[in-house]
Design an enzyme around this catalytic site. Structure first.
Site, PDB file in Angstrom:
ATOM      1  N   ASP A  34       0.846  -1.211   0.000  1.00 15.50           N
ATOM      2  CA  ASP A  34       0.000   0.000   0.000  1.00 15.50           C
ATOM      3  C   ASP A  34       0.875   1.252   0.000  1.00 15.50           C
ATOM      4  OD1 ASP A  34      -2.253   1.542   0.056  1.00 15.50           O
ATOM      5  OD2 ASP A  34      -2.742   1.167   2.158  1.00 15.50           O
ATOM      6  N   SER A  79      -6.996  -5.961  -5.440  1.00 15.88           N
ATOM      7  CA  SER A  79      -8.160  -6.466  -4.703  1.00 15.88           C
ATOM      8  C   SER A  79      -9.404  -6.356  -5.579  1.00 15.88           C
ATOM      9  CB  SER A  79      -8.351  -5.667  -3.420  1.00 15.88           C
ATOM     10  OG  SER A  79      -8.812  -4.360  -3.743  1.00 15.88           O
ATOM     11  N   ASN A  82     -10.401  -2.939  -5.952  1.00 17.54           N
ATOM     12  CA  ASN A  82      -9.592  -2.105  -6.859  1.00 17.54           C
ATOM     13  C   ASN A  82     -10.230  -1.940  -8.248  1.00 17.54           C
ATOM     14  OD1 ASN A  82      -6.343  -3.193  -5.568  1.00 17.54           O
ATOM     15  ND2 ASN A  82      -7.624  -1.460  -4.981  1.00 17.54           N
ATOM     16  N   ARG A  85     -11.597   1.544  -9.076  1.00 16.39           N
ATOM     17  CA  ARG A  85     -10.735   2.708  -9.335  1.00 16.39           C
ATOM     18  C   ARG A  85     -11.021   3.242 -10.738  1.00 16.39           C
ATOM     19  NH1 ARG A  85      -4.996   2.292  -6.286  1.00 16.39           N
ATOM     20  NH2 ARG A  85      -5.882   1.645  -4.318  1.00 16.39           N
ATOM     21  N   SER A 210      -8.300  -4.856   5.218  1.00 13.82           N
ATOM     22  CA  SER A 210      -8.859  -4.539   3.892  1.00 13.82           C
ATOM     23  C   SER A 210      -9.271  -5.759   3.063  1.00 13.82           C
ATOM     24  CB  SER A 210      -7.859  -3.696   3.089  1.00 13.82           C
ATOM     25  OG  SER A 210      -7.645  -2.469   3.717  1.00 13.82           O
ATOM     26  N   GLU A 221       1.080 -13.247  12.696  1.00 11.10           N
ATOM     27  CA  GLU A 221       1.664 -12.054  13.331  1.00 11.10           C
ATOM     28  C   GLU A 221       1.510 -10.892  12.353  1.00 11.10           C
ATOM     29  OE1 GLU A 221       2.892 -11.817  16.377  1.00 11.10           O
ATOM     30  OE2 GLU A 221       2.511 -13.947  16.753  1.00 11.10           O
TER      31      GLU A 221
HETATM   32  C1  FPP Z   1      -1.725   0.205  -3.365  1.00  6.04           C
HETATM   33  O1  FPP Z   1      -1.300   1.509  -3.487  1.00  6.04           O
HETATM   34  C2  FPP Z   1      -1.228  -0.611  -4.444  1.00  6.04           C
HETATM   35  C3  FPP Z   1      -2.005  -1.214  -5.388  1.00  6.04           C
HETATM   36  C4  FPP Z   1      -3.460  -1.111  -5.420  1.00  6.04           C
HETATM   37  C5  FPP Z   1      -1.436  -2.008  -6.462  1.00  6.04           C
HETATM   38  C6  FPP Z   1      -0.179  -2.705  -6.149  1.00  6.04           C
HETATM   39  C7  FPP Z   1       0.493  -2.942  -7.416  1.00  6.04           C
HETATM   40  C8  FPP Z   1       1.798  -2.901  -7.640  1.00  6.04           C
HETATM   41  C9  FPP Z   1       2.815  -2.736  -6.608  1.00  6.04           C
HETATM   42  C10 FPP Z   1       2.323  -3.052  -9.017  1.00  6.04           C
HETATM   43  C11 FPP Z   1       1.917  -4.315  -9.712  1.00  6.04           C
HETATM   44  C12 FPP Z   1       2.143  -5.530  -8.920  1.00  6.04           C
HETATM   45  C13 FPP Z   1       2.729  -6.646  -9.354  1.00  6.04           C
HETATM   46  C14 FPP Z   1       2.805  -7.835  -8.485  1.00  6.04           C
HETATM   47  C15 FPP Z   1       3.334  -6.760 -10.680  1.00  6.04           C
HETATM   48  P1  FPP Z   1      -2.383   2.656  -3.603  1.00  6.04           P
HETATM   49  O2  FPP Z   1      -2.544   2.987  -5.049  1.00  6.04           O
HETATM   50  O3  FPP Z   1      -3.647   2.246  -2.925  1.00  6.04           O
HETATM   51  O4  FPP Z   1      -1.677   3.811  -2.837  1.00  6.04           O
HETATM   52  P2  FPP Z   1      -2.371   4.959  -1.968  1.00  6.04           P
HETATM   53  O5  FPP Z   1      -3.139   4.306  -0.881  1.00  6.04           O
HETATM   54  O6  FPP Z   1      -1.216   5.754  -1.486  1.00  6.04           O
HETATM   55  O7  FPP Z   1      -3.246   5.719  -2.934  1.00  6.04           O
END
Ligand code: FPP
Length: 279
Positions: A34, A79, A82, A85, A210, A221
């Site tokens: 996150d 998720s 997601n 979005r 979440s 843990e």
């Molecule tokens: C949360 O940050 C992150 C995500 C919803 C996506 C995670 C994806 C990656 C790290 C890249 C792709 C993954 C792989 C395994 C190739 P956020 O956007 O919710 O951040 P924020 O809460 O600061 O807005």
């Protein structure tokens, strides 16, 4: 604990690595990645820049986990929620995922990492599904570490899906309702062949689950850090592992589970040894 964290931060990665007890590693580490958006916002960059940097963190953490000897690493990459979005961000994330899968195949093979995708995979774009199938198939026999990507995953949806499958199995008399136990129920979850996580890490300072592994985290843990995901690199993982090794896991009992020795987490109390590692 915060002071201690600061103390550990001063140490080099190699020093931290030597402090980790290989015999008491968590078998399964699960991570809620996150903070990509905030990382980008802090730099006045578009959110996608945070996700791109997040991929670099993924690569580094996967390599470090494999190096230390973690057997299962789950990354909560997308998720079910997601999907809500903005369309643009969802398609950028899907493209990044495809890019990651194409780019990482060689490295996964080299490091003997098996990739497993869990979640409502059929909701992903067809090219991503095909890529996932290819990488899963090609890495199927790798035994160095299992990298689980939770994609279009939701803990509640996992439970509902498991209940549906149990009811179906009962109707078909594949199992008897009286034989349903915690163990047999686990077999109907997406994580069927994967042990429950021993350690769950969430980055970015949010202190919640979440809709991640709701069943699987029963005795896990939990480790929360303010570090934003793109900044969570090898050193941050080593610090989380050291924190874990300081915990007393009792599993609801009075005495710690046999073989799990709590230690006082202080740099002076660690023995620095030359330990043989997996890679
Ligand atoms: C949360 O940050 C992150 C995500 C919803 C996506 C995670 C994806 C990656 C790290 C890249 C792709 C993954 C792989 C395994 C190739 P956020 O956007 O919710 O951040 P924020 O809460 O600061 O807005």
């Amino acid at each position: 604990m915060e002071t201690l964290k600061k103390e550990l931060e001063k140490l080099s990665e190699e020093r931290l690595l030597s402090m980790i007890h290989l015999a008491h590693l968590p078998k399964h580490v699960a991570i809620i990645m996150d903070g990509n958006g905030r990382w980008a916002a802090q730099r006045h960059l578009p959110r996608i820049a945070g996700h791109r940097e997040g991929i670099l963190a993924v690569q580094e953490v996967v390599t470090a986990a494999r190096e230390v000897g973690i057997e299962y690493l789950t990354l909560y990459a997308f998720s079910n929620e997601n999907w809500n979005r903005p369309t643009m961000e969802v398609s950028q994330l899907m493209r990044l995922l495809g890019f990651y899968l194409k780019k990482e195949l060689d490295s996964l093979m080299e490091n003997k990492v098996r990739l497993v995708a869990i979640g409502q995979i059929d909701r992903l774009p067809k090219p991503v599904i095909r890529l996932l199938q290819t990488v899963e198939e090609k890495t199927r026999h790798n035994r160095g570490m299992t990298l689980v990507l939770a994609l279009s995953y939701s803990g509640r949806a996992d439970l509902i899906n498991a209940v549906r499958r149990v009811v179906d199995a009962v109707q078909k008399k594949t199992i008897l309702l009286k034989d349903l136990s915690e163990e047999t129920f686990s077999d109907y979850l997406h994580t069927q062949a994967i042990p429950d996580p021993d350690l769950m890490i969430r980055t970015s300072g949010e202190i919640r689950i979440s809709n991640f592994f709701l069943w699987q985290l029963a005795y896990t843990e939990l480790y929360f850090t303010k570090t934003l995901w793109p900044d969570f690199r090898r050193k941050a993982l080593l610090m989380a592992l050291l924190d874990y090794q300081n915990r007393e896991r009792r599993f609801g009992q009075v005495a710690p589970k046999k073989g799990v020795k709590p230690k006082v987490l202080h740099p002076e109390n660690f023995h620095f040894r030359d330990q043989k590692r997996g890679v």
